[in-house]
Design a protein around this motif. Structure first.
Motif, PDB file in Angstrom:
ATOM      1  N   UNK A  48      12.224   7.553   7.524  1.00 57.28           N
ATOM      2  CA  UNK A  48      11.820   7.810   8.787  1.00 57.28           C
ATOM      3  C   UNK A  48      12.553   6.653   9.771  1.00 57.28           C
ATOM      4  N   UNK A  49      12.099   6.561  11.121  1.00 56.67           N
ATOM      5  CA  UNK A  49      13.160   5.741  11.626  1.00 56.67           C
ATOM      6  C   UNK A  49      13.043   4.484  11.562  1.00 56.67           C
ATOM      7  N   UNK A  50      11.847   3.760  11.283  1.00 54.25           N
ATOM      8  CA  UNK A  50      11.538   2.445  11.063  1.00 54.25           C
ATOM      9  C   UNK A  50      10.770   1.964  12.276  1.00 54.25           C
ATOM     10  N   UNK A  51      10.691   2.908  13.265  1.00 53.31           N
ATOM     11  CA  UNK A  51       9.983   2.597  14.608  1.00 53.31           C
ATOM     12  C   UNK A  51       8.683   3.142  14.618  1.00 53.31           C
ATOM     13  N   UNK A  52       7.693   2.516  15.315  1.00 53.97           N
ATOM     14  CA  UNK A  52       6.183   3.171  15.330  1.00 53.97           C
ATOM     15  C   UNK A  52       5.904   3.045  13.852  1.00 53.97           C
ATOM     16  N   UNK A  53       4.853   3.853  13.876  1.00 57.82           N
ATOM     17  CA  UNK A  53       3.902   4.015  12.437  1.00 57.82           C
ATOM     18  C   UNK A  53       3.859   5.451  12.474  1.00 57.82           C
ATOM     19  N   UNK A  54       4.079   5.915  10.816  1.00 55.77           N
ATOM     20  CA  UNK A  54       4.410   7.224  10.354  1.00 55.77           C
ATOM     21  C   UNK A  54       3.062   7.457   9.333  1.00 55.77           C
ATOM     22  N   UNK A  55       3.011   9.031   9.274  1.00 55.21           N
ATOM     23  CA  UNK A  55       2.038   9.304   8.370  1.00 55.21           C
ATOM     24  C   UNK A  55       2.349  10.701   7.890  1.00 55.21           C
ATOM     25  N   UNK A  56       1.798  10.966   6.765  1.00 54.93           N
ATOM     26  CA  UNK A  56       1.587  12.433   6.101  1.00 54.93           C
ATOM     27  C   UNK A  56       3.162  13.124   6.274  1.00 54.93           C
ATOM     28  N   UNK A  57       3.935  12.655   5.380  1.00 58.40           N
ATOM     29  CA  UNK A  57       5.232  13.511   5.084  1.00 58.40           C
ATOM     30  C   UNK A  57       5.127  14.594   4.286  1.00 58.40           C
ATOM     31  N   UNK A  58       5.778  15.738   4.308  1.00 53.47           N
ATOM     32  CA  UNK A  58       5.766  16.663   3.479  1.00 53.47           C
ATOM     33  C   UNK A  58       7.230  17.326   3.394  1.00 53.47           C
ATOM     34  N   UNK A  59       7.600  17.981   2.199  1.00 46.87           N
ATOM     35  CA  UNK A  59       9.026  18.626   2.015  1.00 46.87           C
ATOM     36  C   UNK A  59       8.959  20.066   2.775  1.00 46.87           C
ATOM     37  N   UNK A  60      10.042  20.489   3.349  1.00 48.85           N
ATOM     38  CA  UNK A  60      10.132  21.812   3.490  1.00 48.85           C
ATOM     39  C   UNK A  60      10.948  22.616   2.284  1.00 48.85           C
ATOM     40  N   UNK A  61      10.628  23.859   2.521  1.00 53.30           N
ATOM     41  CA  UNK A  61      11.098  24.471   1.142  1.00 53.30           C
ATOM     42  C   UNK A  61      12.619  24.456   0.809  1.00 53.30           C
ATOM     43  N   UNK A  62      13.339  24.241   1.977  1.00 54.81           N
ATOM     44  CA  UNK A  62      14.901  23.975   1.524  1.00 54.81           C
ATOM     45  C   UNK A  62      15.117  22.855   0.658  1.00 54.81           C
ATOM     46  N   UNK A  63      14.197  22.003   0.585  1.00 55.70           N
ATOM     47  CA  UNK A  63      14.230  20.430  -0.469  1.00 55.70           C
ATOM     48  C   UNK A  63      15.376  19.715   0.067  1.00 55.70           C
ATOM     49  N   UNK A  77       0.746  -1.211  -0.133  1.00 54.66           N
ATOM     50  CA  UNK A  77       0.164   0.037  -0.131  1.00 54.66           C
ATOM     51  C   UNK A  77       0.858   1.255  -0.111  1.00 54.66           C
ATOM     52  N   UNK A  78       0.783   2.061  -0.922  1.00 51.21           N
ATOM     53  CA  UNK A  78       1.555   3.264  -1.287  1.00 51.21           C
ATOM     54  C   UNK A  78       0.628   4.429  -1.342  1.00 51.21           C
ATOM     55  N   UNK A  79       1.039   5.581  -0.582  1.00 53.37           N
ATOM     56  CA  UNK A  79       0.147   6.703  -0.670  1.00 53.37           C
ATOM     57  C   UNK A  79       0.915   7.832  -0.112  1.00 53.37           C
ATOM     58  N   UNK A  80       0.062   8.937  -0.270  1.00 53.59           N
ATOM     59  CA  UNK A  80       0.487  10.215   0.386  1.00 53.59           C
ATOM     60  C   UNK A  80       1.818  10.461  -0.345  1.00 53.59           C
ATOM     61  N   UNK A  81       1.995  10.683  -1.532  1.00 50.49           N
ATOM     62  CA  UNK A  81       3.297  11.118  -2.254  1.00 50.49           C
ATOM     63  C   UNK A  81       3.245  12.610  -2.371  1.00 50.49           C
ATOM     64  N   UNK A  82       4.454  13.241  -1.739  1.00 54.82           N
ATOM     65  CA  UNK A  82       4.486  14.691  -2.116  1.00 54.82           C
ATOM     66  C   UNK A  82       5.729  15.101  -2.614  1.00 54.82           C
ATOM     67  N   UNK A  83       5.546  15.977  -3.550  1.00 52.10           N
ATOM     68  CA  UNK A  83       6.945  16.836  -4.355  1.00 52.10           C
ATOM     69  C   UNK A  83       7.717  17.704  -3.430  1.00 52.10           C
ATOM     70  N   UNK A  84       8.980  17.768  -3.700  1.00 53.59           N
ATOM     71  CA  UNK A  84       9.750  18.664  -3.269  1.00 53.59           C
ATOM     72  C   UNK A  84       9.421  20.047  -3.938  1.00 53.59           C
ATOM     73  N   UNK A  85       9.875  21.264  -3.171  1.00 53.76           N
ATOM     74  CA  UNK A  85       9.779  22.392  -3.857  1.00 53.76           C
ATOM     75  C   UNK A  85      10.137  22.550  -5.160  1.00 53.76           C
ATOM     76  N   UNK A  86      11.050  21.699  -5.478  1.00 56.57           N
ATOM     77  CA  UNK A  86      11.867  21.818  -6.942  1.00 56.57           C
ATOM     78  C   UNK A  86      11.201  20.862  -7.705  1.00 56.57           C
ATOM     79  N   UNK A  87      10.456  19.952  -7.375  1.00 57.50           N
ATOM     80  CA  UNK A  87       9.809  18.970  -8.070  1.00 57.50           C
ATOM     81  C   UNK A  87      10.918  17.828  -8.728  1.00 57.50           C
ATOM     82  N   UNK A  88      12.148  17.533  -7.932  1.00 61.40           N
ATOM     83  CA  UNK A  88      13.074  16.798  -8.161  1.00 61.40           C
ATOM     84  C   UNK A  88      12.691  15.566  -7.394  1.00 61.40           C
ATOM     85  N   UNK A  89      12.124  15.569  -6.513  1.00 56.71           N
ATOM     86  CA  UNK A  89      11.987  14.223  -5.308  1.00 56.71           C
ATOM     87  C   UNK A  89      10.623  14.220  -5.113  1.00 56.71           C
TER      88      UNK A  89
END
Length: 365
Positions: A103-118, A56-68
């Motif tokens: 991420x750390x590989x520990x617990x559960x994560x959700x909803x990542x997002x890039x900061x402006x510095x990429x 299950x793959x989801x919540x994909x968000x672009x870097x501010x420069x659209x490279x990653x």
């Protein structure tokens, strides 16, 4: 918590898969191939590329420069037992290789997002509450529910996976952060008031302000391209029975995701108004590059809870238009910052199985 709905959808779609080879479109009556990347009616897609091929793959968000892009996955072939964050370059695919986990590989994560510095991301994680994946209840009294983990907090990490800051430290649920394209504010969901409301804060976690106040779950929020507006989903109970059910579930750290509509407001919470009144679940909204339309996922045309497709609607609630024509699940649409590409999650081309994969389409209006 945005990610839990795709688990919910998988549960209700798996038992109702059509033949792998062909299915009938409910609207047009036309026969189409189920295992397809682009259906003939999907005229907004100039081309499309599948990125992931399992889990299950989801919540994909672009870097501010659209490279990653950063996205979450529970693909067991990638040595995880629940959602963790992964990094990819925009031209990569992952059929026989594994992206780096950041991420750390520990617990559960959700909803990542890039900061402006990429060079940094924010994301929510339960790892301070325990290294194991927390239990994920999906039904209560026969109804679908989401857990609201009170161990979620929001963290900053570099692209090597090192946590560099913790932005929230309140008791309870702090998650679903996204960043304004202006690069100055974060919007997130928290239950620190006793209800699930939207808050904004600076990129360093300072100047926290509550911007929604009505009873109900407000979440999945995104800024407009110019940073002046916010679009989000909400399940706001109105009847005495619905209010009691909502409050009883929330007291157990649960919410029910089956009735949601879209709301829009200014970035400070002013001029709040309901955008859709379609029924069923309307969610995962994202602004069109023009700032004048919203692309979102909905099952409002579905009598049995599925399929979910993508729709466009003007920010005044007019000119509703169907974009995808899947017979299963399309959701989590996110435009690149230059407006030329769209990444989204879909059950298409999975052989009739359970996998929800990422796809990048070239967008054309």
């Amino acid at each position: 918590m945005k990610s839990y709905i795709y688990i919910f959808i998988l549960l209700i779609t798996i038992s109702c898969k059509t033949d792998k080879n062909q299915a009938t479109d409910a609207d047009s009556g036309a026969t189409k191939w189920v295992d397809s990347l682009i259906y003939p009616e999907e005229t907004n897609f100039k081309s499309i590329k599948q990125i992931t091929f399992g889990g299950d793959n989801a919540e994909a968000y672009w870097s501010f420069d659209d490279k990653q892009l950063v996205f979450q996955s529970n693909n067991k072939a990638w040595n995880v037992n629940c959602d963790q964050m992964f990094l990819m370059n925009v031209d990569e695919t992952f059929k026989d290789n594994i992206p780096p986990m950041i991420s750390t590989g520990k617990g559960r994560t959700t909803c990542a997002y890039f900061l402006p510095d990429n060079e940094h991301i924010i994301y929510a994680s339960t790892h301070l509450g325990g290294e194991e994946c927390p239990e994920t209840p999906l039904r209560k009294n026969g109804k679908y529910i989401w857990p609201i983990y009170d161990t979620y907090d929001i963290f900053v990490a570099d692209l090597e996976g090192n946590i560099t800051a913790q932005l929230t430290n309140e008791k309870g649920y702090d998650a679903e952060p996204t960043v304004s394209p202006k690069g100055d504010k974060i919007v997130f969901t928290s239950d620190r008031s006793g209800d699930l409301e939207l808050y904004t804060m600076n990129l360093d976690g300072s100047d926290v302000k509550q911007i929604t106040f009505e009873l109900g779950y407000d979440g999945g929020a995104f800024f407009s391209p110019d940073g002046t507006k916010i679009i989000f989903r909400s399940s706001r109970p109105k009847t005495k029975e619905a209010i009691k059910e909502y409050q009883d579930l929330l007291s157990e750290g649960l919410v029910q995701p089956t009735q949601m509509e879209l709301y829009i407001c200014n970035a400070d919470g002013s001029d709040l108004r309901q955008l859709t009144d379609l029924g069923n679940a309307n969610w995962s909204p994202f602004f069109h590059p023009s700032g004048e339309k919203i692309l979102f996922s909905s099952n409002f045309e579905s009598e049995r809870g599925f399929p979910f497709n993508l729709y466009l609607i003007d920010i005044d609630g007019k000119n509703l238009e169907r974009v995808t024509h899947s017979d299963t699940f399309d959701a989590f649409p996110v435009f690149s910052n230059d407006g030329k590409k769209l990444i989204f999650s879909s059950n298409r081309n999975n052989g009739g199985g359970r996998d929800t994969n990422l796809f990048i389409a070239e967008w054309q209006d």
